[in-house]
Design a protein around this motif. Sequence first.
Motif, PDB file in Angstrom:
ATOM      1  N   GLY A 171       0.890  16.278  -3.000  1.00  0.00           N
ATOM      2  CA  GLY A 171       0.827  15.804  -4.566  1.00  0.00           C
ATOM      3  C   GLY A 171       0.171  14.207  -4.708  1.00  0.00           C
ATOM      4  O   GLY A 171       0.381  13.780  -5.917  1.00  0.00           O
ATOM      5  N   PHE A 172      -0.023  13.714  -3.557  1.00  0.00           N
ATOM      6  CA  PHE A 172      -0.646  12.226  -3.585  1.00  0.00           C
ATOM      7  C   PHE A 172      -2.144  12.390  -4.136  1.00  0.00           C
ATOM      8  O   PHE A 172      -2.793  13.045  -3.247  1.00  0.00           O
ATOM      9  CB  PHE A 172      -0.557  11.519  -2.455  1.00  0.00           C
ATOM     10  N   ASP A 173      -2.658  11.675  -4.797  1.00  0.00           N
ATOM     11  CA  ASP A 173      -4.050  11.621  -5.334  1.00  0.00           C
ATOM     12  C   ASP A 173      -4.916  10.744  -4.348  1.00  0.00           C
ATOM     13  O   ASP A 173      -4.057  10.186  -3.738  1.00  0.00           O
ATOM     14  CB  ASP A 173      -4.127  11.112  -6.773  1.00  0.00           C
ATOM     15  N   VAL A 174      -6.067  10.963  -4.343  1.00  0.00           N
ATOM     16  CA  VAL A 174      -6.851  10.233  -3.239  1.00  0.00           C
ATOM     17  C   VAL A 174      -6.738   8.669  -3.408  1.00  0.00           C
ATOM     18  O   VAL A 174      -7.077   7.949  -2.468  1.00  0.00           O
ATOM     19  CB  VAL A 174      -8.432  10.620  -3.796  1.00  0.00           C
ATOM     20  N   TYR A 175      -6.480   8.262  -4.761  1.00  0.00           N
ATOM     21  CA  TYR A 175      -6.324   6.904  -4.854  1.00  0.00           C
ATOM     22  C   TYR A 175      -4.943   6.218  -3.996  1.00  0.00           C
ATOM     23  O   TYR A 175      -5.294   5.187  -3.462  1.00  0.00           O
ATOM     24  CB  TYR A 175      -5.778   6.424  -6.361  1.00  0.00           C
ATOM     25  N   ASP A 176      -4.120   6.967  -4.106  1.00  0.00           N
ATOM     26  CA  ASP A 176      -2.802   6.455  -3.218  1.00  0.00           C
ATOM     27  C   ASP A 176      -3.363   6.518  -1.683  1.00  0.00           C
ATOM     28  O   ASP A 176      -2.941   5.724  -0.803  1.00  0.00           O
ATOM     29  CB  ASP A 176      -1.697   7.413  -3.532  1.00  0.00           C
ATOM     30  N   ILE A 177      -3.800   7.757  -1.329  1.00  0.00           N
ATOM     31  CA  ILE A 177      -4.263   7.848  -0.018  1.00  0.00           C
ATOM     32  C   ILE A 177      -5.199   6.854   0.538  1.00  0.00           C
ATOM     33  O   ILE A 177      -4.928   6.071   1.558  1.00  0.00           O
ATOM     34  CB  ILE A 177      -4.591   9.161   0.380  1.00  0.00           C
ATOM     35  N   ASN A 178      -5.963   6.544  -0.501  1.00  0.00           N
ATOM     36  CA  ASN A 178      -6.940   5.341   0.004  1.00  0.00           C
ATOM     37  C   ASN A 178      -6.459   4.119   0.295  1.00  0.00           C
ATOM     38  O   ASN A 178      -6.858   3.299   1.418  1.00  0.00           O
ATOM     39  CB  ASN A 178      -7.923   5.338  -1.215  1.00  0.00           C
ATOM     40  N   SER A 179      -5.563   3.604  -0.387  1.00  0.00           N
ATOM     41  CA  SER A 179      -4.803   2.412  -0.120  1.00  0.00           C
ATOM     42  C   SER A 179      -4.136   2.404   1.048  1.00  0.00           C
ATOM     43  O   SER A 179      -4.081   1.470   1.975  1.00  0.00           O
ATOM     44  CB  SER A 179      -3.766   2.028  -1.274  1.00  0.00           C
ATOM     45  N   ILE A 180      -3.447   3.385   1.492  1.00  0.00           N
ATOM     46  CA  ILE A 180      -2.528   3.689   2.739  1.00  0.00           C
ATOM     47  C   ILE A 180      -3.684   3.534   4.080  1.00  0.00           C
ATOM     48  O   ILE A 180      -3.400   2.907   5.008  1.00  0.00           O
ATOM     49  CB  ILE A 180      -1.656   4.871   2.683  1.00  0.00           C
ATOM     50  N   LEU A 181      -4.854   4.314   3.932  1.00  0.00           N
ATOM     51  CA  LEU A 181      -5.696   4.187   4.963  1.00  0.00           C
ATOM     52  C   LEU A 181      -6.294   2.837   4.982  1.00  0.00           C
ATOM     53  O   LEU A 181      -6.382   2.485   5.968  1.00  0.00           O
ATOM     54  CB  LEU A 181      -6.920   5.389   4.489  1.00  0.00           C
ATOM     55  N   SER A 182      -6.657   2.258   3.934  1.00  0.00           N
ATOM     56  CA  SER A 182      -7.294   1.037   3.987  1.00  0.00           C
ATOM     57  C   SER A 182      -6.451  -0.395   4.679  1.00  0.00           C
ATOM     58  O   SER A 182      -6.864  -0.844   5.363  1.00  0.00           O
ATOM     59  CB  SER A 182      -7.526   0.592   2.604  1.00  0.00           C
ATOM     60  N   ALA A 183      -5.039   0.136   4.452  1.00  0.00           N
ATOM     61  CA  ALA A 183      -4.088  -0.764   4.988  1.00  0.00           C
ATOM     62  C   ALA A 183      -3.994  -0.652   6.403  1.00  0.00           C
ATOM     63  O   ALA A 183      -3.010  -1.524   7.156  1.00  0.00           O
ATOM     64  CB  ALA A 183      -2.794  -0.848   4.196  1.00  0.00           C
ATOM     65  N   GLY A 184      -4.492   0.330   7.177  1.00  0.00           N
ATOM     66  CA  GLY A 184      -4.374   0.617   8.332  1.00  0.00           C
ATOM     67  C   GLY A 184      -2.998   1.232   8.759  1.00  0.00           C
ATOM     68  O   GLY A 184      -2.383   1.093  10.075  1.00  0.00           O
ATOM     69  N   ALA A 185      -2.616   2.217   7.898  1.00  0.00           N
ATOM     70  CA  ALA A 185      -1.279   2.871   7.944  1.00  0.00           C
ATOM     71  C   ALA A 185      -1.069   4.247   8.185  1.00  0.00           C
ATOM     72  O   ALA A 185      -0.332   4.965   7.908  1.00  0.00           O
ATOM     73  CB  ALA A 185      -0.430   2.262   6.537  1.00  0.00           C
ATOM     74  N   ALA A 196       0.833  -1.152   0.022  1.00  0.00           N
ATOM     75  CA  ALA A 196       0.060   0.052   0.143  1.00  0.00           C
ATOM     76  C   ALA A 196       0.770   1.169  -0.252  1.00  0.00           C
ATOM     77  O   ALA A 196       0.326   2.261  -0.679  1.00  0.00           O
ATOM     78  CB  ALA A 196      -1.040  -0.112   1.082  1.00  0.00           C
ATOM     79  N   ILE A 197       2.065   1.363   0.585  1.00  0.00           N
ATOM     80  CA  ILE A 197       2.782   2.343   0.873  1.00  0.00           C
ATOM     81  C   ILE A 197       3.801   2.364  -0.397  1.00  0.00           C
ATOM     82  O   ILE A 197       4.485   3.725  -0.426  1.00  0.00           O
ATOM     83  CB  ILE A 197       3.314   2.508   2.257  1.00  0.00           C
ATOM     84  N   ALA A 198       4.250   1.404  -0.964  1.00  0.00           N
ATOM     85  CA  ALA A 198       5.140   1.590  -2.094  1.00  0.00           C
ATOM     86  C   ALA A 198       4.656   2.415  -3.108  1.00  0.00           C
ATOM     87  O   ALA A 198       3.695   2.758  -3.287  1.00  0.00           O
ATOM     88  CB  ALA A 198       5.449   0.278  -2.434  1.00  0.00           C
ATOM     89  N   ASP A 199       5.830   3.254  -3.866  1.00  0.00           N
ATOM     90  CA  ASP A 199       5.737   3.950  -4.793  1.00  0.00           C
ATOM     91  C   ASP A 199       5.401   3.477  -6.256  1.00  0.00           C
ATOM     92  O   ASP A 199       5.108   3.927  -7.203  1.00  0.00           O
ATOM     93  CB  ASP A 199       6.810   4.950  -5.033  1.00  0.00           C
TER      94      ASP A 199
END
Length: 433
Positions: free
Chosen positions: A217-231, A144-147
């Motif tokens: 500059g992170f789009d909502v798609y990136d942020i969504n994955s990080i939030l979903s993973a509990g990070a 989730a957090i990888a680029d």
Amino acid sequence: MRLDDYIEELEPDEEAKRRRLAKEKSYEITDHLEEFEQNFEQALSGDSLVGSTAPSIFVGRSNYPDIPMGVLSPVGDENAAEDYVTDGNWYQQGYDIPDVLQRRTGLLNSNKRANVDSPSIASRLTPNVHDAWDGFVGVQREVAIADRPVDLEIGLDDTPDLGLDTGTDVATPRGPRANARNAELRENPYVPKPIKKTLEDDDWQAQGAMTYLYRRGFDVYDINSILSAGALGETDQRRLVPTRWSITAVDDTVGQFLRGRIRNVPSVDEVQVWANEYMGNRYWVILAPGNWEFELVEMKAPGSIWNPDPEGDTWMASASEGFDGRSSYVEETAGAYYAARLAALEHLESIGRQAKCLVLREVSDDYWAPVGVWQVRESVRNAFDGEYGEAETFHDAVAEVATQLPISHARLRRKSELAAGLQSNLSAFSARD
């Protein structure tokens, strides 16, 4: 451009005019699933999937709080893993419904159950997720957090279930699923510095961390994955968030941030009408002078999967907010509301203006399968490209646009609080002061 000229020049999307029968498309998806099964058998080494590349994750919500969590990886197309990530590029590439379904049926969801907060009877072997960076929870977080997509080796307990879950109007459809025994990283993924910063701050609340990442500059798609993973969030408050919920949470949080950004800026000084059409959905966005207000009105055609009676009437739903936003979750239009609102606020923040905003979404029977709420977000985002139509008053704009809708002007006024309320003071919405 005058609004009537603008509407006249809108060219119909001929591809969208062709009715796509779900039965015909089901054969295409069946063929693609057969191809996936062949690729899976070739990629399997014993009971492990070696050389897997995971571009994204999925967290389910069934049997909450003991939920399925998984990594999504293409099988047989690992070198193109980034093409399987749901984001705005799908719109830019012009993907249609079969394109989306084929990418989803090409993603294996290797999953196991976990408790959103801590171990329970249903997930006794799963580590506490408050700050876990080992085991399956940890691997999912690394993805989730990888680029970029991460190389993995996944141990499976069984062969995939090839049934297609078409998802909802919010969640993107999902493809084959298999129970995972474990997962191991085959590389050290690169984590961008802003994400590291949010992880290292144990006292940073999730809302603030989301806003920080968006501003970097992170789009909502990136942020969504990080939030979903509990990070994201304070360390002792971090937990797995079902993907469907995290999508709406990020759209809502970033939307509130943007609403604050335009709170004290000048209003637009003319009534503007913007339009866009994508995947059998047509959008009209009307911006009028005044303080921020927002409403989404959805119209879903009879004979569609959301309104199956072919002899029925157009189904309608709406939700709105005033200058200070909402105090409760939107039920009728759900995630589409927050996605459309985010897109409108992004545009207004980019031009340093606020406005009263009415978004009209017409869902035709060409939209025969849900592809996810990203379609709403990107359609409204891209509605602001190109020219717009001008109207003398908000009332004139609504009346003119109503001639293009599957419902009457009167019915729209009865359903739309914003349209009905604005009519009483037409002089406040003249083209110029």
